[in-house]
Enzyme design. Sequence first.
Site, short mmCIF file in Angstrom:
data_model
loop_
_atom_site.label_atom_id
_atom_site.label_comp_id
_atom_site.label_asym_id
_atom_site.label_seq_id
_atom_site.Cartn_x
_atom_site.Cartn_y
_atom_site.Cartn_z
N SER A 51 -9.76 1.73 2.92
CA SER A 51 -9.03 2.79 1.99
C SER A 51 -7.69 1.78 1.26
CB SER A 51 -7.93 3.63 2.88
OG SER A 51 -7.31 2.85 3.99
N SER B 124 -9.96 -0.76 6.85
CA SER B 124 -9.17 -0.40 5.47
C SER B 124 -8.67 -1.67 5.05
CB SER B 124 -8.47 0.88 5.70
OG SER B 124 -9.13 1.99 5.90
N LYS C 187 0.86 -1.28 -0.02
CA LYS C 187 -0.12 -0.05 0.02
C LYS C 187 0.78 1.08 -0.02
CE LYS C 187 -3.91 2.03 2.67
NZ LYS C 187 -4.81 1.68 3.76
#
Lengths: 475, 100, 474
Positions: free
Chosen positions: C150, C174, C75
């Site tokens: 997210s 997330s 990420k």
Amino acid sequence: MTLRDGWEMVIGLEVHTELKTSTKMFCGCANEFGSEPNTNVCPVCLGLPGSLPVLNVRAVDLAMAIGFALHSTIGFSTFHRKNYFYPDMPKDFQISQYDLPINSGGYLDLPDGSRVTIERAHLEEDTGKSTHLGGSGRIHGADRSLVDYNRSGVPLVEIVSGPDIRSSAQARGYASELRGILIATGASDGRMEEGSMRIDANVSVRRPGDPLGTRCEIKNLNSLRSLHRAIDYEAARQVELVEGGAKVRQETRHWDEHLGETSTMRTKEEAEDYRYFREPDLVDLVPDTAWQERIRAGLGAMPAERRATLLARLTDPTPSQLDALEVVVDLGFDDLVLAAIDAGVEAPLALARAANELAAAIDDIANLTQDAFIATLTMEQGGELSATQAKTVLLELLAHAGDPRAIAAAKGFEQLSSDSLGETVAALITQYPDEWARFRDGDEKLAQFFIGQVMKLTKGQANGKAVIAELQSRR
Amino acid sequence: MASSLRREDVAKVAKLARLTLSEAELDEFTAQLGQVLEHANDIAALDLEGVVATAHPFGLINVVRADERRASLARDDVLAMAPDTQDGRFAVPRIMGEAP
Amino acid sequence: MRSALDIARDVRSGATTAENEMATSLAAIRARNDELNVFLFVDEEGALDAARRVDERVTRGEDVGALAGVPIALKDNLCQSGVPTTAGSKILKGWRPPYSATVVGRLLDAGAVPMGKTNMDEFAMGSSTETSAFGPTRNPLNVERVPGGSSGGSASAVAADMTPLSLGSDTGGSIRQPAALCGLVGVKPTYGLVSRYGLIAFASSLDQIGPFAKNVADAAALLEVIAGHDPMDSTSLPELAPSLLSHVNDGVAGKRVGLVRELFDGAADEVVAEVERAAEALRDAGATIVELSVPEIHLGLSAYYLIAPAEASSNLARYDGVRYGLRVDADDVAAMNEATRTAGFGAEVKRRIMLGTYALSAGYYDAYYGQALKVRTQLIDAFRRAYLEADLLLGATAPTVAFAIGEKTADPMAMYLSDVFTIPTNLAGDAAISVPFGTGEADLPIGVQLLGPGRSEAGLFAAARVLELADGRS
């Protein structure tokens, strides 16, 4: 300075001291003054995204040492974030302590016998340093500024006094005594000129007995002299305001050393909203008894106690001896002086040499061994060296170390034999019959006259005490 | 009980957070944040006298490191990130006020 | 795509090469990245070089590690030295961190090969990967839908078979919510189990890094590699990484599973049905089902939307144009800070900074932030009580299957509500896992959530494995 018409100053001081650790508060970068800009920086003290702080145990040790020296209560404490934007603060918040500081309460007794309460002494991190280009080189009128983060994250302890101080002289006495304590605990080098100790002063005025007046905070006083002057100026300004029918506005003020005056930095209405909240990247600090005891046990005597120890060795001390005593304790030479006294050196002599010759060469003090100091003073006291010669030997010892006897010999400081001293004194008595008569009749001041003459003739090689002994024997 | 959010509150907060909001954004944010705060009034209204605040899920204490040096970054790498530099330092436009 | 553990085994044995596996990954990325917008950065040459270095070590007979030659996506809020890292924000565009996150070091030590940075909601603030400054990521299973967020990019990377493993971060769901929406296993580890050093902070007391994988064993293997004490993170738990993979097949016999009403109330019927079916599957495997109510869960959402923005408002203050990232010039430094932040942050980030600043500001702290911290205490206590009656809890991960792109962007409150089942775990600091279980509308996957107290990961993996088998996945 005193205020006119019975006005009284009310002063509280906030003293920031950088801690003498090897590394910064939350990272392993060097805590070092004077490095090339931005060379002692890492992701943590630059506040790079993703970096996290880890507390330096030595900073905690030193903060606790300060707490013990100030008779504070050491306890459960937490870290908070103080949020405000400023370019020298890389995270745009400062990690500090808020409602639960490591040290709460306490007091500091001053040499003048007064006591100032301590509200708290908490840990926080220092900011970086800006320099300003264009204009006058100061912040106002500059075109742009350059930031160096070497100082960012250096550990600080902020020591907040109660509003107990009543004069600028007392404020100075407090700061000076506190500085002595910080040095004695090993927490700080006390170098105000390098910014390792910085003071903010809260000043208000009132008629004695009245409630507290509105206070102004004067920021960043970087010497004891500035502290003294700034407080005097500010208190007089406030008295003038109030007497003129105006009110003092609560505000933060800046001290201008060159103009010798304070000016408004920020009014209360412009005060920041710091939005303090618990620093989620750090955990609670709960020094247990064992940890606290280890720090307490490692603490040496504080300046007040050390002054008392030395004072006990002086008989009817003169004011200048008392001054010398303060200097000696302040500089940490008291152990040396006590050792000399124990070895038979007269206290006033040991004190004078330490407060003058040693103090003047403080940076070289490591070259001087205790034995060499004692040997030199013993030679001086025994008449083997004149005062001038003894001072020269000390300076040489401080500069290059060595053996005092060897130095004296190398410098040709031969002992002036008592025979030749006797001859010199006899000749002078003949040369100055009137002065001799007055001395013989009890005018002791004339001893100095004869010492002076002997020194002149022997180019300072004679020992003053030996001269007096010679004069006495002929009375 | 928390009071409801006003447009001037939002403007004040924007200043504190160093954000410029247009008139339209001010209106939009006032409405949207008001909605979240209204939802939050369920907890603002609770009587939690005597409940201890949790800032941290686990009770770790005294996490410290030894006072030992670690390598700092190379200055060239540090300054390479910066939008503007001069003389080995980070350069910024003039600073209007002294640090609080 | 084969499982990460199979790849690692074959790389170690020489049956395949890391380079070969990386080439497969890169080909999959080239095939679909334009369409899905999964990766913000891929270093093809660097990844192939790194893979070849793993192969050289294998050839030399070295022990290359548990994830030998396995490509892994990060990420974009995880710092990797020299690799562009933006956290999905324009304000960090072009920034290359001069250091690596602790987890990146652990991955390299285990032989894994990080090969790119995945799209995300800006600073992890969002539940759909639509707040990214670099455009939304599409759900590989249905490109009109969001992948969740997210960590939507990391979820999509695995779902689209671009990589067998990826790392995300979970502040309020997330990892788990995108795992559910993309049909993956996603883990939010116990707070402090995985070092946060090098994770660009959103809300420091809630953030945790965790794995995405196609199956339970791969997720367990990855978590085992990245977990364990790190002296660079003061909030890191003091112990070494727990043994997880060896417990995956422990089963749930004799375990008490709490079916918590508040963890599926309000979810779509098809989601509730799968949660109930999961409870039956666990019962069939020997667990006892206990029906529980934890009413404090309802207060979690409000507490979360005060605590997380408050911490974020402070964590994001540093993006001021002085030291790195974007700068928008202005006459004085304060104006420059403001111009930079105004241009550099997107609307959702601004909203949360505003909310957090407000919640912490003088006069409102006690009513909002202070109160939220107390609610957090109550929630922790409530979970503690629940764990007296059950070893682990069962609920939904997300209220619905993947929703349409654009469906909730105009209504922040609706978006926030989609995190209602995942937020409580973050507030409590506990562990939770989302595991695919059944499908719903448009044949999209549904995820169920297993929750446990701190350090209960091994038990959660074992229960997840039971559900994986019951749902007909190997």
